[in-house]
Design a protein around this motif. Structure first.
Motif, PDB file in Angstrom:
ATOM      1  N   VAL A   1      25.165  39.423  42.797  1.00  0.00           N
ATOM      2  CA  VAL A   1      25.608  38.549  41.700  1.00  0.00           C
ATOM      3  C   VAL A   1      26.270  37.288  42.245  1.00  0.00           C
ATOM      4  N   LEU A   2      27.039  37.406  43.313  1.00  0.00           N
ATOM      5  CA  LEU A   2      27.660  36.217  43.900  1.00  0.00           C
ATOM      6  C   LEU A   2      26.616  35.304  44.529  1.00  0.00           C
ATOM      7  N   ALA A   3      25.600  35.902  45.164  1.00  0.00           N
ATOM      8  CA  ALA A   3      24.534  35.097  45.754  1.00  0.00           C
ATOM      9  C   ALA A   3      23.753  34.341  44.681  1.00  0.00           C
TER      10      ALA A   3
ATOM     11  N   LEU B   1      33.092  43.008  34.373  1.00  0.00           N
ATOM     12  CA  LEU B   1      34.529  43.217  34.577  1.00  0.00           C
ATOM     13  C   LEU B   1      34.925  42.916  36.013  1.00  0.00           C
ATOM     14  N   TRP B   2      34.116  43.360  36.955  1.00  0.00           N
ATOM     15  CA  TRP B   2      34.402  43.092  38.373  1.00  0.00           C
ATOM     16  C   TRP B   2      34.436  41.590  38.628  1.00  0.00           C
ATOM     17  N   LEU B   3      33.454  40.871  38.088  1.00  0.00           N
ATOM     18  CA  LEU B   3      33.373  39.431  38.307  1.00  0.00           C
ATOM     19  C   LEU B   3      34.546  38.712  37.664  1.00  0.00           C
TER      20      LEU B   3
ATOM     21  N   ARG C   1      37.586  39.204  39.729  1.00  0.00           N
ATOM     22  CA  ARG C   1      37.494  38.505  41.006  1.00  0.00           C
ATOM     23  C   ARG C   1      37.725  37.003  40.829  1.00  0.00           C
ATOM     24  N   GLN C   2      37.349  36.467  39.672  1.00  0.00           N
ATOM     25  CA  GLN C   2      37.457  35.032  39.423  1.00  0.00           C
ATOM     26  C   GLN C   2      38.309  34.764  38.170  1.00  0.00           C
ATOM     27  N   PRO C   3      39.579  35.175  38.193  1.00  0.00           N
ATOM     28  CA  PRO C   3      40.415  35.026  36.989  1.00  0.00           C
ATOM     29  C   PRO C   3      40.635  33.575  36.588  1.00  0.00           C
ATOM     30  N   HIS C   4      40.481  32.639  37.528  1.00  0.00           N
ATOM     31  CA  HIS C   4      40.652  31.225  37.200  1.00  0.00           C
ATOM     32  C   HIS C   4      39.525  30.709  36.306  1.00  0.00           C
TER      33      HIS C   4
END
Length: 205
Positions: free
Chosen positions: A110-112, A165-167, A170-173
């Protein structure tokens, strides 16, 4: 009430402030996008799986980039808030699940995919993750599609839920989580409207 309904309600409430966009599979306004969407839908799978997951992934990312180009051209130099239902985040999450057989590698994928999309269009300024009761979500999905979810589709949706949820954590901003289980319809619409007002204020500065 699903995401599209809530977006429509926010757009009505903030008529001159936000511009809503249709879901990604409904972006066939121009001929090329329409033909690509039709090809993905030809197999009849609600998750647009045709048996060629890499081709599907890059087609969906390409459609998302094409939509960004159209929107960027239409609103060039004009501060505006665009509400996008199922954008690059959704493509990345669902395709990461489809491309991997289990949860061991889906976070890397997903990050890629998000990095790949970012090479061609900026990430959303803010993504809103709406949490809801999974059973109610499934009922709404089945009512909307007119079919009962198969075990495979249920697993796909459950994995996508966990990956979202994981994403978001990981990226709360970049993510705002709104838990609809704690809010009624009016409160949910107002919470989304508040997010849009904050973004609009930021754009005007």
């Amino acid at each position: 009430m699903g995401k599209s309904y809530l977006i429509d309600q926010v757009a009505v409430r903030l008529e001159d402030t936000v511009t809503p966009l249709a879901e990604l599979p409904d972006v066939g306004a121009d001929r090329l996008s329409g033909r690509l969407v039709a090809a993905l839908q030809a197999g009849g799978d609600p998750f647009l799986r045709t048996g060629f997951p890499l081709a599907e992934t890059f087609t969906l990312l390409g459609l998302a980039v094409r939509r960004y180009e159209h929107v960027a051209g239409a609103f060039a130099g004009k501060p505006t808030v665009v509400l996008e239902d199922r954008g690059t985040d959704t493509v990345a999450v669902y395709q990461a699940v489809i491309l991997t057989e289990d949860a061991d590698h889906e976070s890397e994928v997903v990050l890629a995919l998000l990095d790949t999309a970012a090479a061609w269009c900026p990430a959303p300024d803010l993504s809103v993750l709406l949490l809801d009761d999974p059973d109610l979500c499934l009922v709404r999905w089945e009512e909307r599609t007119g079919v009962s979810a198969t075990p495979d589709q249920r697993r796909l949706m459950a994995r996508a839920h966990d990956l979202y949820l994981w994403l978001a954590r990981r990226q709360p901003h970049r993510y705002t989580i709104i838990d609809r289980r704690e809010l009624n319809e009016e409160q949910t619409v107002e919470a989304l409207a508040a997010v849009c007002r904050a973004l609009a204020s930021r754009e005007e500065r």
